[in-house]
Design a protein around this motif. Sequence first.
Motif, mmCIF file in Angstrom:
data_model
loop_
_atom_site.group_PDB
_atom_site.id
_atom_site.type_symbol
_atom_site.label_atom_id
_atom_site.label_comp_id
_atom_site.label_asym_id
_atom_site.label_seq_id
_atom_site.Cartn_x
_atom_site.Cartn_y
_atom_site.Cartn_z
ATOM 1 N N GLN A 14 12.894 -12.397 3.131
ATOM 2 C CA GLN A 14 12.843 -11.381 4.187
ATOM 3 C C GLN A 14 13.178 -9.998 3.619
ATOM 4 O OE1 GLN A 14 15.560 -12.934 7.118
ATOM 5 N NE2 GLN A 14 14.009 -14.232 8.058
ATOM 6 N N ALA A 15 14.168 -9.939 2.732
ATOM 7 C CA ALA A 15 14.535 -8.653 2.121
ATOM 8 C C ALA A 15 13.383 -8.116 1.279
ATOM 9 C CB ALA A 15 15.796 -8.819 1.256
ATOM 10 N N ARG A 16 12.739 -9.009 0.509
ATOM 11 C CA ARG A 16 11.596 -8.570 -0.301
ATOM 12 C C ARG A 16 10.477 -8.050 0.602
ATOM 13 N NH1 ARG A 16 12.826 -13.309 -2.882
ATOM 14 N NH2 ARG A 16 11.094 -14.404 -1.912
ATOM 15 N N ASN A 17 10.200 -8.785 1.677
ATOM 16 C CA ASN A 17 9.137 -8.354 2.587
ATOM 17 C C ASN A 17 9.473 -7.021 3.242
ATOM 18 O OD1 ASN A 17 7.543 -10.565 2.015
ATOM 19 N ND2 ASN A 17 8.366 -11.790 3.692
ATOM 20 N N GLN A 18 10.745 -6.815 3.571
ATOM 21 C CA GLN A 18 11.147 -5.526 4.148
ATOM 22 C C GLN A 18 10.974 -4.406 3.131
ATOM 23 O OE1 GLN A 18 15.126 -6.318 5.522
ATOM 24 N NE2 GLN A 18 14.432 -7.138 7.470
ATOM 25 N N GLN A 19 11.304 -4.676 1.870
ATOM 26 C CA GLN A 19 11.113 -3.666 0.826
ATOM 27 C C GLN A 19 9.636 -3.313 0.690
ATOM 28 O OE1 GLN A 19 13.028 -5.731 -2.495
ATOM 29 N NE2 GLN A 19 14.432 -4.006 -2.680
ATOM 30 N N ILE A 20 8.802 -4.341 0.663
ATOM 31 C CA ILE A 20 7.363 -4.106 0.524
ATOM 32 C C ILE A 20 6.830 -3.343 1.729
ATOM 33 C CG2 ILE A 20 5.104 -5.250 0.417
ATOM 34 C CD1 ILE A 20 6.547 -7.483 -1.212
ATOM 35 N N ASP A 21 7.274 -3.728 2.937
ATOM 36 C CA ASP A 21 6.817 -3.037 4.156
ATOM 37 C C ASP A 21 7.240 -1.568 4.153
ATOM 38 O OD1 ASP A 21 5.638 -5.356 5.046
ATOM 39 O OD2 ASP A 21 7.249 -5.878 6.446
ATOM 40 N N ALA A 22 8.475 -1.307 3.714
ATOM 41 C CA ALA A 22 8.954 0.084 3.667
ATOM 42 C C ALA A 22 8.124 0.895 2.673
ATOM 43 C CB ALA A 22 10.431 0.126 3.290
ATOM 44 N N LYS A 23 7.833 0.306 1.529
ATOM 45 C CA LYS A 23 7.005 1.005 0.541
ATOM 46 C C LYS A 23 5.604 1.236 1.095
ATOM 47 C CE LYS A 23 9.452 -0.424 -3.601
ATOM 48 N NZ LYS A 23 10.116 0.856 -3.724
ATOM 49 N N ARG A 24 5.033 0.197 1.717
ATOM 50 C CA ARG A 24 3.684 0.333 2.272
ATOM 51 C C ARG A 24 3.634 1.473 3.286
ATOM 52 N NH1 ARG A 24 3.005 -4.564 3.699
ATOM 53 N NH2 ARG A 24 1.747 -5.175 1.919
ATOM 54 N N GLU A 25 4.619 1.546 4.164
ATOM 55 C CA GLU A 25 4.654 2.614 5.168
ATOM 56 C C GLU A 25 4.721 3.992 4.497
ATOM 57 O OE1 GLU A 25 7.740 1.947 8.050
ATOM 58 O OE2 GLU A 25 6.990 -0.055 8.518
ATOM 59 N N ALA A 26 5.576 4.113 3.475
ATOM 60 C CA ALA A 26 5.697 5.402 2.774
ATOM 61 C C ALA A 26 4.399 5.746 2.044
ATOM 62 C CB ALA A 26 6.870 5.348 1.789
ATOM 63 N N TYR A 27 3.779 4.752 1.401
ATOM 64 C CA TYR A 27 2.529 4.986 0.669
ATOM 65 C C TYR A 27 1.421 5.432 1.628
ATOM 66 C CZ TYR A 27 4.634 2.369 -3.272
ATOM 67 O OH TYR A 27 5.439 1.939 -4.290
ATOM 68 N N VAL A 28 1.329 4.742 2.768
ATOM 69 C CA VAL A 28 0.276 5.062 3.741
ATOM 70 C C VAL A 28 0.518 6.432 4.366
ATOM 71 C CG1 VAL A 28 -0.696 4.399 5.990
ATOM 72 C CG2 VAL A 28 -0.366 2.673 4.211
ATOM 73 N N ALA A 29 1.761 6.727 4.712
ATOM 74 C CA ALA A 29 2.067 8.032 5.328
ATOM 75 C C ALA A 29 1.692 9.168 4.374
ATOM 76 C CB ALA A 29 3.544 8.112 5.701
ATOM 77 N N PHE A 30 2.033 9.000 3.093
ATOM 78 C CA PHE A 30 1.670 10.038 2.129
ATOM 79 C C PHE A 30 0.156 10.120 1.973
ATOM 80 C CE2 PHE A 30 0.456 11.415 -2.116
ATOM 81 C CZ PHE A 30 0.963 12.705 -2.085
ATOM 82 N N LEU A 31 -0.506 8.961 1.896
ATOM 83 C CA LEU A 31 -1.960 8.944 1.742
ATOM 84 C C LEU A 31 -2.638 9.689 2.889
ATOM 85 C CD1 LEU A 31 -4.567 7.998 0.375
ATOM 86 C CD2 LEU A 31 -4.349 5.848 1.654
ATOM 87 N N GLN A 32 -2.204 9.407 4.113
ATOM 88 C CA GLN A 32 -2.813 10.074 5.274
ATOM 89 C C GLN A 32 -2.580 11.583 5.234
ATOM 90 O OE1 GLN A 32 -0.890 7.774 8.332
ATOM 91 N NE2 GLN A 32 -2.621 6.364 8.514
#
Length: 196
Positions: free
Chosen positions: A72-90
Amino acid sequence: MPIRSEWGVALIAAGSAIAGSVVTGWLTRSAGLRQASAAQLAGEEQAAAARHAGEKQAEAVLKTVQQTLEAQARNQQIDAKREAYVAFLQAAQALVEDRKRDQGSFDETLLAEAERAYQVLRLEGTDNVTAHAQFLMDAIDNSLSDPSVGAADLDRHLSHYVTVAQLHLREPWHWMGRSRNSWIAGGTTEPPAPLS
């Protein structure tokens, strides 16, 4: 004399019966003590085996719970990174499109949003993704003052950022500092200790 001999026989018989009872009682008592001792030993062994099995079962349950929490911690880390990556991309895409319209300056709102998203991205990492985001931001900034930085350059930097971000989201064990097998097996999310 026959009465005495009968008495003698009776006394001998009674004495034999008593002696036999005493011997039988003693043997029965000894056998009972041995059985009780064997039963106690078997009970202790059974209790020890049950305690050992219980400890093993508790360890297995704790390991499963730990692995679940770590996943769960790994998935939360990945989700947080994904959100940051997508926000910057947009935000960066909007800024690139604004720049392609070449109005001589940036839309300040878009620029502020891209810079904010970049700061969040820097916090989330990884270094490689952050570096490519910085390259893109530099190219966007340089496109104002350097006419040689055109739309193709901006698209190339944007594409490199997307490629690196996708790689880090598909293969998170690299930025978690562990092997793929360790990550899949549910090892710790802590990075390895630095070498002294």
